[in-house]
Design a protein around this motif. Sequence first.
Motif, PDB file in Angstrom:
ATOM      1  N   HIS A  77     -14.420  26.753   0.686  1.00 17.96           N
ATOM      2  CA  HIS A  77     -15.319  25.605   0.530  1.00 17.96           C
ATOM      3  C   HIS A  77     -16.666  25.879   1.187  1.00 17.96           C
ATOM      4  CE1 HIS A  77     -11.654  22.729  -0.034  1.00 17.96           C
ATOM      5  NE2 HIS A  77     -11.982  23.376  -1.139  1.00 17.96           N
ATOM      6  N   GLU A  78     -16.647  26.511   2.365  1.00 13.79           N
ATOM      7  CA  GLU A  78     -17.895  26.812   3.058  1.00 13.79           C
ATOM      8  C   GLU A  78     -18.751  27.774   2.242  1.00 13.79           C
ATOM      9  OE1 GLU A  78     -17.265  28.178   7.001  1.00 13.79           O
ATOM     10  OE2 GLU A  78     -16.490  26.267   7.734  1.00 13.79           O
ATOM     11  N   LEU A  79     -18.106  28.757   1.647  1.00 14.61           N
ATOM     12  CA  LEU A  79     -18.843  29.705   0.815  1.00 14.61           C
ATOM     13  C   LEU A  79     -19.484  28.995  -0.366  1.00 14.61           C
ATOM     14  CD1 LEU A  79     -19.677  32.519  -0.137  1.00 14.61           C
ATOM     15  CD2 LEU A  79     -17.397  32.773  -1.170  1.00 14.61           C
ATOM     16  N   PRO A 148     -15.966   9.091  20.419  1.00 19.16           N
ATOM     17  CA  PRO A 148     -14.696   9.666  19.987  1.00 19.16           C
ATOM     18  C   PRO A 148     -14.105  10.568  21.066  1.00 19.16           C
ATOM     19  CG  PRO A 148     -16.384   9.917  18.305  1.00 19.16           C
ATOM     20  CD  PRO A 148     -17.076   9.481  19.545  1.00 19.16           C
ATOM     21  N   PRO A 149     -12.808  10.453  21.333  1.00 22.71           N
ATOM     22  CA  PRO A 149     -12.198  11.277  22.376  1.00 22.71           C
ATOM     23  C   PRO A 149     -11.946  12.721  21.962  1.00 22.71           C
ATOM     24  CG  PRO A 149     -10.542   9.906  21.325  1.00 22.71           C
ATOM     25  CD  PRO A 149     -11.863   9.504  20.728  1.00 22.71           C
ATOM     26  N   ASP A 150     -11.990  12.992  20.665  1.00 27.66           N
ATOM     27  CA  ASP A 150     -11.671  14.329  20.165  1.00 27.66           C
ATOM     28  C   ASP A 150     -12.887  15.240  20.293  1.00 27.66           C
ATOM     29  OD1 ASP A 150     -10.865  16.590  18.786  1.00 27.66           O
ATOM     30  OD2 ASP A 150      -9.816  15.460  17.237  1.00 27.66           O
ATOM     31  N   SER A 151     -12.783  16.266  21.142  1.00 29.42           N
ATOM     32  CA  SER A 151     -13.908  17.167  21.375  1.00 29.42           C
ATOM     33  C   SER A 151     -14.213  18.051  20.168  1.00 29.42           C
ATOM     34  CB  SER A 151     -13.622  18.045  22.595  1.00 29.42           C
ATOM     35  OG  SER A 151     -12.470  18.843  22.370  1.00 29.42           O
ATOM     36  N   ARG A 152     -13.325  18.062  19.181  1.00 28.51           N
ATOM     37  CA  ARG A 152     -13.561  18.875  17.991  1.00 28.51           C
ATOM     38  C   ARG A 152     -14.461  18.160  16.988  1.00 28.51           C
ATOM     39  NH1 ARG A 152      -7.408  19.594  16.533  1.00 28.51           N
ATOM     40  NH2 ARG A 152      -7.585  17.400  17.127  1.00 28.51           N
ATOM     41  N   LEU A 153     -14.851  16.919  17.293  1.00 28.52           N
ATOM     42  CA  LEU A 153     -15.672  16.145  16.376  1.00 28.52           C
ATOM     43  C   LEU A 153     -17.127  16.128  16.826  1.00 28.52           C
ATOM     44  CD1 LEU A 153     -13.370  13.037  15.768  1.00 28.52           C
ATOM     45  CD2 LEU A 153     -13.601  15.090  14.347  1.00 28.52           C
ATOM     46  N   VAL A 154     -18.006  16.157  15.857  1.00 29.56           N
ATOM     47  CA  VAL A 154     -19.427  15.941  16.088  1.00 29.56           C
ATOM     48  C   VAL A 154     -19.705  14.471  15.800  1.00 29.56           C
ATOM     49  CG1 VAL A 154     -21.764  16.567  15.386  1.00 29.56           C
ATOM     50  CG2 VAL A 154     -19.949  18.287  15.381  1.00 29.56           C
ATOM     51  N   TYR A 275     -17.720  13.722  12.296  1.00 25.82           N
ATOM     52  CA  TYR A 275     -17.197  14.696  11.336  1.00 25.82           C
ATOM     53  C   TYR A 275     -16.755  15.931  12.099  1.00 25.82           C
ATOM     54  CZ  TYR A 275     -22.087  16.230  11.728  1.00 25.82           C
ATOM     55  OH  TYR A 275     -23.321  16.611  12.194  1.00 25.82           O
ATOM     56  N   GLN A 276     -15.964  16.757  11.456  1.00 24.30           N
ATOM     57  CA  GLN A 276     -15.381  17.909  12.134  1.00 24.30           C
ATOM     58  C   GLN A 276     -16.414  19.013  12.343  1.00 24.30           C
ATOM     59  OE1 GLN A 276     -11.967  18.629   9.474  1.00 24.30           O
ATOM     60  NE2 GLN A 276     -10.653  18.091  11.190  1.00 24.30           N
ATOM     61  N   GLN A 277     -16.313  19.681  13.503  1.00 28.27           N
ATOM     62  CA  GLN A 277     -17.167  20.828  13.759  1.00 28.27           C
ATOM     63  C   GLN A 277     -16.752  21.974  12.842  1.00 28.27           C
ATOM     64  OE1 GLN A 277     -18.314  22.015  17.704  1.00 28.27           O
ATOM     65  NE2 GLN A 277     -17.221  20.285  18.602  1.00 28.27           N
ATOM     66  N   ARG A 278     -17.713  22.637  12.304  1.00 28.12           N
ATOM     67  CA  ARG A 278     -17.460  23.823  11.475  1.00 28.12           C
ATOM     68  C   ARG A 278     -18.736  24.652  11.441  1.00 28.12           C
ATOM     69  NH1 ARG A 278     -16.477  20.956   5.672  1.00 28.12           N
ATOM     70  NH2 ARG A 278     -15.352  19.471   6.944  1.00 28.12           N
ATOM     71  N   ARG A 279     -18.595  25.867  11.026  1.00 24.41           N
ATOM     72  CA  ARG A 279     -19.763  26.746  11.008  1.00 24.41           C
ATOM     73  C   ARG A 279     -20.802  26.274  10.002  1.00 24.41           C
ATOM     74  NH1 ARG A 279     -16.781  32.339  10.079  1.00 24.41           N
ATOM     75  NH2 ARG A 279     -15.546  30.899   8.827  1.00 24.41           N
TER      76      ARG A 279
END
Length: 328
Positions: A77-79, A148-154, A275-279
């Motif tokens: 999907h990123e590609l 948000p408590p989830d550190s994986r989220l932006v 939203y979720q962190q991603r490259r």
Amino acid sequence: MAQIDDLAFFQRLAHAGSLTATARELGLSLSAVSKRLKQLEARLGVELASRTTRRLTLTAEGERYLARGAAILEELHELEEALGEQQTELSGPLRVNATFGFGRRHVAPLLSAFCARHPRLEGVLELSNFPLSLGDQAFDIGIRVGEPPDSRLVARRILANRRVLCASPALVASLPRLTTPADLAGCPCLLLRENDSDFAVWRFQRRGDPTEEQAVKVAGPLASNDGEVIVGLALDGHGVALRSWWDVHQHLASGALVELLPGWRGVRADFHAVYQQRRHVPARIRAFVAFLEEAMAGRVPAMAEEVAGDQGRADGGGGSRLRGSWRK
């Protein structure tokens, strides 16, 4: 490739949680979904899930296939997103989760306007009492109250918000003078019972000194699990309400409700788009979050303290701007 299609099918199956729900989402018959899962298991030579028509439980092999497969699909999907950003038009799925009240009042019309601008988008808005997991439920964006408590989220703040103590003018005229939050213990209060929160305890901060806090246990003749009902009861004069600024600012401006205890204020309850962190964050996600930040300001006026803060910064005062992005 058939393998990629199988990964996407199994991810959809795992998120749906049952064969029946998957069949409904894909527009297929129950037997067709069951047959495809059997064919996938036969090709891999392992059992991926134990299932009934109502519930599906992944095996250890199924969990591994889901996790590794999700990573592969995300890379793909990123590609595709990176290549697709060369186009001028946004496209693809945009799945959003929000709470019922705020979602109906503000997120739904803004999603409608955004998709009207970008007709190739496939917008989905799912409203819920509880915030849903972005990863487990395959949402692109969640609208959350508080940090948000989830550190994986932006998270990007889309609305500065605070809870406001208010009541109808008729009720205020019948109440004794309130000087501190403790005085609410003798007042009829409207209780919001939602999300298993400590609904009978209201928390306040002294205006001008947020380090000084008070919590008071309240009671009253009426309660509901719906914020809109609570506002209606307050307008009818049944009791004192503690509601969010976004929900009552119009009634305060018209005089239908009156703010109480001006020396105190309810705790902050800012809204963030997460939203979720991603490259590589898809352009449609970044664009919609930016649209929410810009458009929300035109739907809910800034609280007095926010206006004063902005003026102070314009006059040379210190402090950072509240809008913007942060990672917890």
